[in-house]
Design an enzyme around this catalytic site. Structure first.
Site, PDB file in Angstrom:
ATOM      1  N   SER A 130      34.316  43.653  46.372  1.00 41.92           N
ATOM      2  CA  SER A 130      34.397  44.078  47.762  1.00 41.92           C
ATOM      3  C   SER A 130      33.022  43.900  48.372  1.00 41.92           C
ATOM      4  CB  SER A 130      34.808  45.560  47.822  1.00 41.92           C
ATOM      5  OG  SER A 130      34.554  46.127  49.096  1.00 41.92           O
ATOM      6  N   TYR A 143      34.428  54.478  45.102  1.00 38.30           N
ATOM      7  CA  TYR A 143      34.776  53.068  45.289  1.00 38.30           C
ATOM      8  C   TYR A 143      33.533  52.187  45.208  1.00 38.30           C
ATOM      9  CZ  TYR A 143      37.219  49.077  47.465  1.00 38.30           C
ATOM     10  OH  TYR A 143      37.784  47.851  47.730  1.00 38.30           O
TER      11      TYR A 143
END
Length: 248
Positions: A130, A143
């Protein structure tokens, strides 16, 4: 682009979003794709449409992965989840769960696939990281931590796998039009007391030069390229698909 006829690919979280796009892109190049997902019904639909197979699995059950040996030529580590909360309020169990799904499970799958790849002298590991594997955002500590760890795993895999014809790379998309991002929009709207439109325009795309969400097929196309023979000298890299976010 080269054909994957005769090659087997495993795509985790392959029933929706980026995973579905990757499954379709690899199948279009001739790979036999195994769609691994806990949503068996949706995975079965995708697999039937692409001539693939289904592996109904909950990757949070990492004990079940520890002893596996798998015969895949291409591994796409894509499955993920998101919880949005300030660090001081972040649920400890949720933090651990995210690390298990997004760090431990990819490690165990790489571990399970490498012997076959080494025997073949060819393999591709593509880790869907990401933009948060490169930079951080508030309220996403678990995350961000997991994606940074995945970056390290990918680079270590690249160094070990290189002499055996195995490459390993990360893809780092910003916000993709998926169910996961839709959930993030709702969560950030609640957390910050603003509208969904403000979350997208003022928060998610604030640093992006191109003001739109990324389409899953755009990410799937890059995954397919990194899995190709033409990408044999690309390894240990991280590819941002971020509309210019990290350029500034």
């Amino acid at each position: 682009m080269s054909s994957h006829t005769g090659r087997k690919a495993l795509v985790t979280g392959g029933a929706n979003g980026i995973g579905e796009a990757a499954s379709r892109a690899l199948a279009a190049q001739g790979a036999t794709v195994v769609v691994a997902d806990r949503d068996q019904q949706r995975a079965s639909t995708v697999a039937a449409e692409i001539g693939g197979q289904v592996w109904p699995i909950d990757l949070l059950d990492t004990d079940g992965l520890a002893g596996l040996r798998l015969d895949f030529d291409i591994l796409v580590n894509n499955a993920g989840m998101q919880v949005v909360a300030p660090i001081q309020d972040f649920d400890v169990a949720a933090f651990r769960q995210i690390q298990r799904l997004m760090v431990e499970a990819p490690f165990l799958l790489v571990r399970a696939c490498l012997p076959h790849m080494y025997d073949r002298g060819w393999g591709r590991v593509v880790n869907v990281s990401s933009i948060h594997g490169l930079v951080a955002s508030p309220y996403k500590s678990a995350y961000v931590t997991a994606k940074h760890a995945l970056e390290g795993l990918s680079k270590a895999t690249a160094l070990e796998g290189g002499p055996h014809g195995v490459t390993s790379n990360c893809i780092n998309p910003a916000y993709v039009r998926t169910a996961l991002v839709e959930g993030q929009i709702d969560a950030q709207a609640r957390e910050n007391g603003i509208s969904r439109e403000q979350v997208v325009g003022d928060v998610m795309l604030a640093k992006s030069a191109i003001k739109r969400l990324i389409e899953p097929a755009e990410v799937g196309a890059l995954i397919a390229y990194l899995a190709s023979d033409e990408a044999s000298m690309i390894t240990g890299s991280s590819y941002a698909i971020d509309g210019g976010w990290t350029a500034g």
